[in-house]
Design a protein around this motif. Structure first.
Motif, PDB file in Angstrom:
ATOM      1  N   SER A 361       4.323  11.264  -7.224  1.00 19.50           N
ATOM      2  CA  SER A 361       3.311  10.263  -7.003  1.00 19.50           C
ATOM      3  C   SER A 361       4.313   9.133  -6.651  1.00 19.50           C
ATOM      4  O   SER A 361       4.205   8.560  -5.816  1.00 19.50           O
ATOM      5  N   GLY A 362       5.526   9.077  -7.231  1.00 18.70           N
ATOM      6  CA  GLY A 362       6.605   7.968  -6.977  1.00 18.70           C
ATOM      7  C   GLY A 362       6.894   8.094  -5.659  1.00 18.70           C
ATOM      8  O   GLY A 362       7.278   7.317  -4.794  1.00 18.70           O
ATOM      9  N   ALA A 363       7.304   9.524  -5.376  1.00 13.55           N
ATOM     10  CA  ALA A 363       8.023   9.898  -3.774  1.00 13.55           C
ATOM     11  C   ALA A 363       6.734   9.468  -2.704  1.00 13.55           C
ATOM     12  O   ALA A 363       7.133   9.081  -2.002  1.00 13.55           O
ATOM     13  N   ALA A 364       5.653  10.142  -2.967  1.00 14.27           N
ATOM     14  CA  ALA A 364       4.634  10.068  -2.212  1.00 14.27           C
ATOM     15  C   ALA A 364       4.281   8.623  -1.921  1.00 14.27           C
ATOM     16  O   ALA A 364       3.917   8.232  -0.554  1.00 14.27           O
ATOM     17  N   ALA A 365       4.207   7.769  -2.897  1.00 10.94           N
ATOM     18  CA  ALA A 365       3.739   6.467  -2.702  1.00 10.94           C
ATOM     19  C   ALA A 365       4.673   5.643  -2.029  1.00 10.94           C
ATOM     20  O   ALA A 365       4.392   4.677  -1.265  1.00 10.94           O
ATOM     21  N   THR A 366       5.996   5.930  -2.166  1.00 13.29           N
ATOM     22  CA  THR A 366       7.069   5.243  -1.367  1.00 13.29           C
ATOM     23  C   THR A 366       6.908   5.655   0.003  1.00 13.29           C
ATOM     24  O   THR A 366       7.198   4.645   0.904  1.00 13.29           O
ATOM     25  N   ILE A 367       6.732   6.915   0.429  1.00 13.54           N
ATOM     26  CA  ILE A 367       6.625   7.285   2.031  1.00 13.54           C
ATOM     27  C   ILE A 367       5.356   6.438   2.520  1.00 13.54           C
ATOM     28  O   ILE A 367       5.517   5.955   3.599  1.00 13.54           O
ATOM     29  N   LEU A 368       4.475   6.643   1.593  1.00 17.55           N
ATOM     30  CA  LEU A 368       2.926   6.132   2.382  1.00 17.55           C
ATOM     31  C   LEU A 368       3.105   4.443   2.347  1.00 17.55           C
ATOM     32  O   LEU A 368       2.611   3.872   3.470  1.00 17.55           O
ATOM     33  N   THR A 369       3.961   3.776   1.662  1.00 16.94           N
ATOM     34  CA  THR A 369       4.089   2.407   1.649  1.00 16.94           C
ATOM     35  C   THR A 369       4.817   2.088   2.968  1.00 16.94           C
ATOM     36  O   THR A 369       4.779   0.953   3.357  1.00 16.94           O
ATOM     37  N   ARG A 370       5.897   3.108   3.199  1.00 23.38           N
ATOM     38  CA  ARG A 370       6.783   2.756   4.400  1.00 23.38           C
ATOM     39  C   ARG A 370       5.729   2.908   5.582  1.00 23.38           C
ATOM     40  O   ARG A 370       5.901   2.061   6.707  1.00 23.38           O
ATOM     41  N   LEU A 371       4.911   3.887   5.538  1.00 26.82           N
ATOM     42  CA  LEU A 371       4.074   4.267   6.666  1.00 26.82           C
ATOM     43  C   LEU A 371       3.030   3.228   6.721  1.00 26.82           C
ATOM     44  O   LEU A 371       2.621   2.705   8.073  1.00 26.82           O
ATOM     45  N   PHE A 372       2.156   2.487   5.714  1.00 21.88           N
ATOM     46  CA  PHE A 372       1.041   2.012   5.735  1.00 21.88           C
ATOM     47  C   PHE A 372       0.880   0.534   5.315  1.00 21.88           C
ATOM     48  O   PHE A 372       0.265  -0.237   5.456  1.00 21.88           O
ATOM     49  N   GLY A 373       2.262   0.302   4.896  1.00 20.92           N
ATOM     50  CA  GLY A 373       2.347  -0.965   3.982  1.00 20.92           C
ATOM     51  C   GLY A 373       1.424  -0.925   2.509  1.00 20.92           C
ATOM     52  O   GLY A 373       1.158   0.108   2.294  1.00 20.92           O
TER      53      GLY A 373
END
Length: 441
Positions: A361-373
């Motif tokens: 979850s930490g990894a996915a959330a970090t990527i998605l935050t970069r992609l979508f804010g």
């Protein structure tokens, strides 16, 4: 006058029979294809780490196709040394890169699951529509998509997965009181004890993001380990008093994501099938893509970067799980505190430290935050599994809730949750930097 009418009639008939119009492949077509793969993995009962591998390779196959025709996205063959460049699309043929990407994604997915017929049926249903629109373009694109899949397949087959299928099972015999033991009701063997031997995608090695050690094992009441053990025991008991309506109970059940829950009815035992943690975050990726109205290429990019981060997160997690081999709270509580105590969630069949949900979850959330804010979203991923929608102010909030759900579920100690979340965020940040992940908002 008659000649003019005849010419107009021929023009109309010719237009009605034309198959020269290019095929229109949308981002929704890709969402549907990824969704079908998720459904098949739920049916086939894929473990969380194995499912992450399926998502990564299938999405990379599609990405390599769309990167070829893009000025914005570049081939991952420049990142992965063992990945050959895919063949260039033949300009003399009617190749639709979007269609070829869907074909490549499905071809790799089909190689990695058991129920191949389900993917083939889905492919055939789409093919029937596309062939009617433009038969030549369809066949040219399908041929090219399969050629790309062959390149990805060759690279995929060298990641050591096949070798791990023949490696020995995890030995449960030990006199060490801190060592993991199978848990009820099925007492399954530890799954994927050799997953750390799988070739990482971005990480230098499986141990690159080794987390800080968990508290030293001890059953002395003044130690940190015992305090964390009692916390798990008390949290569940307090939740039992407030009932299913408690927010903590709702969190635990929403983020369960256990692909195989054993249910016993008398002498009968059967499985309740659910989505994996990676599958849940793939669902969140879809929600974000749709909310931002991403086009086809951007959608494939979002799935691919998220999948890569999660696949490495599982490799990193499993590396530590089978190094520390830490016992689960349920085993200790039943043996030393309360033999009738049961966790809210069924304890998964592998060692405790760190929490896989937390890392992934930490990894996915970090990527998605970069992609979508910091995107606010309503997560309906679990609706088809009988759970209500939950709303989040950001991906990081969702990741923090997913991590804490493991304490509320009674299956993880606090250290596994907190250190796991840190581990996952570090992996995500590394992938963002290494792949120079682009913002899509």
């Amino acid at each position: 006058m008659k000649n003019i009418f005849f010419i107009l009639l021929l023009t109309v008939l010719a237009g009605g029979c034309s198959k020269d119009k290019p095929l229109v492949i949308s981002s929704e077509d890709y969402h549907s294809s990824v969704g079908r793969l998720t459904d098949v993995m739920v049916h086939d009962i894929f473990s969380p780490p194995v499912a992450s591998r399926v998502y990564a390779y299938s999405n990379i196959a599609a990405y390599e196709v769309i990167a070829q025709g893009s000025e914005r996205f570049t081939s991952l063959s420049e990142e992965f040394e063992e990945l050959k460049k895919i063949p260039k699309a033949d300009s003399t043929k009617q190749i639709n890169l979007r269609l070829a990407a869907v074909v490549a994604q499905m071809e790799i997915g089909k190689k990695l699951i058991f129920s191949e017929e389900s993917i083939s049926t889905f492919h055939d249903s789409l093919s029937g529509v596309w062939k009617k629109q433009n038969e030549e373009e369809f066949f040219d694109s399908q041929e090219y998509g399969k050629a790309v899949a062959a390149v990805i397949s060759e690279w995929m087959d060298k990641d050591n997965y096949k070798e791990t299928r023949t490696m020995p099972k995890f030995s449960v015999y030990s006199e060490d009181p801190s060592r993991w033991q199978p848990t009820p009701p099925a007492y399954m063997d530890g799954i994927e004890p050799h997953w750390a031997k799988i070739r990482p995608f971005i990480m230098d090695s499986a141990s690159q993001f080794k987390p800080a050690p968990h508290p030293d094992f001890s059953l002395q009441k003044d130690t940190n380990f015992y305090k964390e053990l009692i916390e798990v025991y008390n949290v569940k008991n307090n939740m039992a008093e407030t009932g299913d309506a408690s927010e903590e109970m709702k969190m635990a059940r929403f983020w369960d994501c256990n692909p195989y829950v054993s249910t016993t009815r008398g002498h009968l035992m059967f499985a309740t099938k659910k989505i994996t943690p990676g599958g849940h975050w793939i669902g969140i990726c879809k929600i974000a893509c749709q909310k931002n109205n991403l086009d086809f290429e951007e959608t494939v990019y979002a799935y691919t970067t998220t999948s890569i981060a999660m696949a490495d997160a599982f490799i990193s997690t499993w590396d530590e799980k089978y190094r520390s081999e830490l016992i689960r709270p349920e085993t200790l509580i039943n043996k030393y505190i309360d033999e009738n105590w049961k966790p809210v969630l069924q304890t998964p069949p592998f060692p405790e430290y760190p929490s896989g949900h937390s890392v992934v979850s930490g990894a996915a959330a970090t990527i998605l935050t970069r992609l979508f804010g910091d995107l606010t979203f309503d997560d309906d991923t679990e609706v088809k599994y009988g759970l209500p929608v939950r709303s989040f102010a950001s991906f990081n909030q969702a990741a923090e809730e997913a991590a804490m759900s493991r304490l509320y579920g009674g299956i993880h100690f606090r250290s596994a949750i907190e250190k796991g979340l840190e581990q996952g965020k570090a992996i995500g940040a590394y992938v963002v930097d290494d792949l120079e992940v682009k913002s899509l908002y």
